[in-house]
Design a protein around this motif. Structure first.
Motif, mmCIF file in Angstrom:
data_model
loop_
_atom_site.group_PDB
_atom_site.id
_atom_site.type_symbol
_atom_site.label_atom_id
_atom_site.label_comp_id
_atom_site.label_asym_id
_atom_site.label_seq_id
_atom_site.Cartn_x
_atom_site.Cartn_y
_atom_site.Cartn_z
ATOM 1 N N TYR A 1 -2.799 0.471 -4.385
ATOM 2 C CA TYR A 1 -3.758 1.067 -3.465
ATOM 3 C C TYR A 1 -3.097 2.201 -2.707
ATOM 4 C CZ TYR A 1 -7.381 1.477 0.018
ATOM 5 O OH TYR A 1 -8.372 1.955 0.813
ATOM 6 N N GLY A 2 -3.729 3.355 -2.694
ATOM 7 C CA GLY A 2 -3.219 4.510 -1.984
ATOM 8 C C GLY A 2 -2.591 5.540 -2.890
ATOM 9 N N ARG B 1 -2.346 8.333 -5.674
ATOM 10 C CA ARG B 1 -3.305 9.319 -6.161
ATOM 11 C C ARG B 1 -3.580 9.155 -7.647
ATOM 12 N NH1 ARG B 1 -2.402 14.863 -2.822
ATOM 13 N NH2 ARG B 1 -2.487 13.900 -0.781
ATOM 14 N N CYS C 1 0.850 -1.188 0.000
ATOM 15 C CA CYS C 1 0.000 0.000 0.000
ATOM 16 C C CYS C 1 0.884 1.236 0.000
ATOM 17 C CB CYS C 1 -0.887 -0.028 1.235
ATOM 18 S SG CYS C 1 -2.007 1.345 1.364
ATOM 19 N N LEU C 2 0.491 2.243 -0.784
ATOM 20 C CA LEU C 2 1.262 3.484 -0.848
ATOM 21 C C LEU C 2 0.709 4.526 0.110
ATOM 22 C CD1 LEU C 2 1.688 3.935 -4.690
ATOM 23 C CD2 LEU C 2 3.261 2.917 -3.076
ATOM 24 N N CYS C 3 1.555 5.441 0.515
ATOM 25 C CA CYS C 3 1.134 6.600 1.308
ATOM 26 C C CYS C 3 0.920 7.752 0.339
ATOM 27 C CB CYS C 3 2.174 6.957 2.352
ATOM 28 S SG CYS C 3 2.416 5.680 3.575
ATOM 29 N N GLY C 4 -0.247 7.826 -0.272
ATOM 30 C CA GLY C 4 -0.549 8.854 -1.257
ATOM 31 C C GLY C 4 -0.451 10.261 -0.714
ATOM 32 N N ASP C 5 -0.634 10.405 0.593
ATOM 33 C CA ASP C 5 -0.555 11.740 1.185
ATOM 34 C C ASP C 5 0.878 12.273 1.194
ATOM 35 O OD1 ASP C 5 0.015 9.685 3.013
ATOM 36 O OD2 ASP C 5 -0.314 11.024 4.704
ATOM 37 N N LEU C 6 1.847 11.413 0.952
ATOM 38 C CA LEU C 6 3.235 11.856 0.903
ATOM 39 C C LEU C 6 3.671 12.252 -0.507
ATOM 40 C CD1 LEU C 6 4.882 9.256 3.304
ATOM 41 C CD2 LEU C 6 4.112 11.573 3.805
ATOM 42 N N GLN C 7 2.825 12.014 -1.497
ATOM 43 C CA GLN C 7 3.132 12.457 -2.850
ATOM 44 C C GLN C 7 3.040 13.977 -2.876
ATOM 45 O OE1 GLN C 7 0.286 9.409 -4.589
ATOM 46 N NE2 GLN C 7 1.740 9.664 -6.252
ATOM 47 N N ASN C 8 4.026 14.634 -3.473
ATOM 48 C CA ASN C 8 4.087 16.075 -3.338
ATOM 49 C C ASN C 8 4.041 16.832 -4.662
ATOM 50 O OD1 ASN C 8 6.566 15.332 -4.234
ATOM 51 N ND2 ASN C 8 7.726 16.201 -2.544
#
Length: 104
Positions: free
Chosen positions: A97-98, A100, A17-24
């Protein structure tokens, strides 16, 4: 972990699972997921009742789990415990999953 008949370990499974909130990247501020409002739902039910229509609700599980990412190069850091040389990354060929990009 999957075990056999005699209790021995057969297979290890993992869900990445990815941490999409860390994509900048800046364009991710325009991410949009369409949802219906409560008034729209009430209107739909009202029309279906008046016209004696049958309403069916369903969910497509995992609809964005394996979508292709052809227009961008996305690299991820490998999870802790994954045996590889220091500093290596992985290039995604499909969305995880995760991310964006999953709904794009």
């Amino acid at each position: 972990v999957k075990f056999g008949d005699k209790g021995q370990m057969i297979k290890k499974k993992a869900h990445l699972c990815l941490c999409g909130d860390l994509q900048n990247e800046t364009e991710y501020n325009k991410t949009f997921a369409p949802t219906s409002s409560f008034n729209t739902l009430r209107t739909l039910i009202s029309v279906a009742t008046q016209e004696r229509l049958k309403l069916v609700q369903f969910d497509i599980k995992g609809a964005f789990m394996v979508s292709k990412i052809d227009d961008k190069d996305i690299f991820i850091e490998l999870p802790k415990g994954y045996k590889t040389a220091e500093g290596y990354t992985a290039k995604l060929s499909a969305s995880l999953y995760g991310a964006r990009d999953a709904a794009a």
